[in-house]
Design a protein around this motif. Structure first.
Motif, PDB file in Angstrom:
ATOM      1  N   ARG A 105       5.812  -6.264  -0.585  1.00 53.24           N
ATOM      2  CA  ARG A 105       6.524  -5.480   0.439  1.00 53.24           C
ATOM      3  C   ARG A 105       6.384  -6.161   1.806  1.00 53.24           C
ATOM      4  NH1 ARG A 105       4.939  -1.710   4.108  1.00 53.24           N
ATOM      5  NH2 ARG A 105       6.484  -0.124   4.641  1.00 53.24           N
ATOM      6  N   ALA A 106       5.155  -6.572   2.135  1.00 54.10           N
ATOM      7  CA  ALA A 106       4.929  -7.234   3.430  1.00 54.10           C
ATOM      8  C   ALA A 106       5.723  -8.536   3.513  1.00 54.10           C
ATOM      9  CB  ALA A 106       3.432  -7.514   3.620  1.00 54.10           C
TER      10      ALA A 106
ATOM     11  N   GLU B  32       8.686  -9.280   6.237  1.00 51.65           N
ATOM     12  CA  GLU B  32       8.530 -10.430   7.138  1.00 51.65           C
ATOM     13  C   GLU B  32       9.701 -11.408   6.982  1.00 51.65           C
ATOM     14  OE1 GLU B  32       6.261  -9.805   9.231  1.00 51.65           O
ATOM     15  OE2 GLU B  32       6.390 -11.663  10.357  1.00 51.65           O
TER      16      GLU B  32
ATOM     17  N   SER C 200      -4.906  -3.658  -0.808  1.00 48.84           N
ATOM     18  CA  SER C 200      -3.661  -3.204  -1.447  1.00 48.84           C
ATOM     19  C   SER C 200      -4.033  -2.255  -2.579  1.00 48.84           C
ATOM     20  CB  SER C 200      -2.880  -4.397  -2.011  1.00 48.84           C
ATOM     21  OG  SER C 200      -3.496  -4.849  -3.202  1.00 48.84           O
TER      22      SER C 200
ATOM     23  N   SER D  99      -5.049  -8.509   5.171  1.00 48.57           N
ATOM     24  CA  SER D  99      -3.961  -7.537   5.032  1.00 48.57           C
ATOM     25  C   SER D  99      -2.798  -8.221   4.307  1.00 48.57           C
ATOM     26  CB  SER D  99      -3.491  -7.075   6.414  1.00 48.57           C
ATOM     27  OG  SER D  99      -2.848  -8.154   7.064  1.00 48.57           O
TER      28      SER D  99
ATOM     29  N   GLU E  61       0.064  -8.519   5.363  1.00 44.87           N
ATOM     30  CA  GLU E  61       0.791  -9.283   6.384  1.00 44.87           C
ATOM     31  C   GLU E  61       0.173 -10.674   6.573  1.00 44.87           C
ATOM     32  OE1 GLU E  61      -0.150  -6.072   6.706  1.00 44.87           O
ATOM     33  OE2 GLU E  61       1.881  -5.263   6.491  1.00 44.87           O
TER      34      GLU E  61
ATOM     35  N   ALA F 242       1.751 -12.684   3.993  1.00 47.60           N
ATOM     36  CA  ALA F 242       3.177 -12.867   4.312  1.00 47.60           C
ATOM     37  C   ALA F 242       3.357 -14.005   5.328  1.00 47.60           C
ATOM     38  CB  ALA F 242       3.768 -11.564   4.851  1.00 47.60           C
TER      39      ALA F 242
END
Ligand code: NAD
Length: 247
Positions: free
Chosen positions: A19-20, A24, A190, A215, A217, A220
């Motif tokens: 998802r991240a 991004e 996660s 994280s 992110e 990502a």
């Protein structure tokens, strides 16, 4: 905006790291195919979040362990967007257990979902990427694919396999301007890691020089680098995103 006019297909993109990565990609200007295994709702939410940024996005169901469904996923992406420039093989599962307790079906399920899927998806996108002059494939491995981990013979085999396959396919398709790399996340917050015991988390934290878990992110960011022109001379590599674990 590093990915304008690009189309990115991210597998297992309705939550967590996938998802991240999808969000991004959109922030950097790419149109995004959000693949999901079975539950459409969360994938559709990612699509809506992308659309609110002004990004073109579509949710497509496919079990990436299935050859037919991988082919159909790539074909539907091409039908919708006309090209696939970036493939991120992110979908993954764990079915942990010590060797003597691990069932054969747990071994097969993890290998098929985490490793065979990357083979099937790469096979399906390479021809369209060749036709459009090149592309990027980024495979999500894991720190344990390089280190091993008790209780994860199936998962570690799949993630080590992803690294070997990344390097082999990178050599094959380099002349076609398709760059193939892997990211190896360490401990990332996660759903996959949410169930770990406090004692295990504390032990892992003690091995992380940067002093915290990562994280989605953080992963990502490395994937965006590997998808962009910033990495145009990088192929067959594994980028570790692990806070300095096991330097
Ligand atoms: P997650 O469980 O939150 O997400 C995995 C996603 O893959 C889910 O959306 C799931 O539905 C999807 N998926 C599973 N099987 C699928 C299938 N057959 N077809 C399509 N989609 C499928 O976990 P995460 O932490 O976001 O993991 C993402 C990737 O990162 C995985 O490959 C995982 O092995 C890897 N990874 C995670 C960590 C971590 O600490 N979280 C560390 C290293 C590597």
């Amino acid at each position: 905006m590093l990915l304008q006019n690009k189309v990115a297909l991210v597998t297992g993109a309705s939550r967590g790291i996938g998802r991240a990565i999808a969000l991004e990609m959109g922030r950097h200007g790419a149109s995004v195919v959000v693949n999901y295994a079975s539950s459409q709702g969360p994938a559709q939410e990612v699509v809506e979040e992308l659309q609110q940024m002004g990004v073109k996005a579509i949710a497509l169901q496919a079990d990436v362990a299935s050859s037919e469904e991988c082919s159909a996923l790539v074909q539907k992406s091409l039908d919708h967007f006309g090209q696939v420039d970036i493939l991120v093989n992110n979908a993954g599962i764990t079915r942990d257990g010590l060797l003597m307790r691990m069932k054969e079906e747990d071994f097969d399920a993890v290998i098929n979902t985490n490793l065979k899927s990357a083979f099937l998806m790469s096979k399906a996108v390479v021809r369209p990427m060749m036709k459009s002059g090149g592309g990027r494939i980024i495979n999500v491995s894991s720190v344990v694919g390089q280190m091993g981990n008790a209780g994860q013979a199936n998962y570690v085999a799949s993630k080590a396999g992803v690294i070997g396959m990344t390097k082999s396919i990178a050599r094959e398709v380099a002349p076609k301007n398709i760059l193939v790399n892997a990211v190896a996340p360490g401990f990332i917050e996660s759903d996959m890691t949410a169930g770990l015991k406090d004692s295990v988390r504390q032990t892992m934290l003690s091995h992380i020089p940067l002093g915290s878990f990562g994280s989605p992110e953080d992963v990502a960011g490395a994937v965006i680098y590997l998808s962009s022109e910033l990495s145009k001379y990088v192929t067959g590599q594994v980028v570790a995103v692990n806070g300095g674990m096991y330097m």
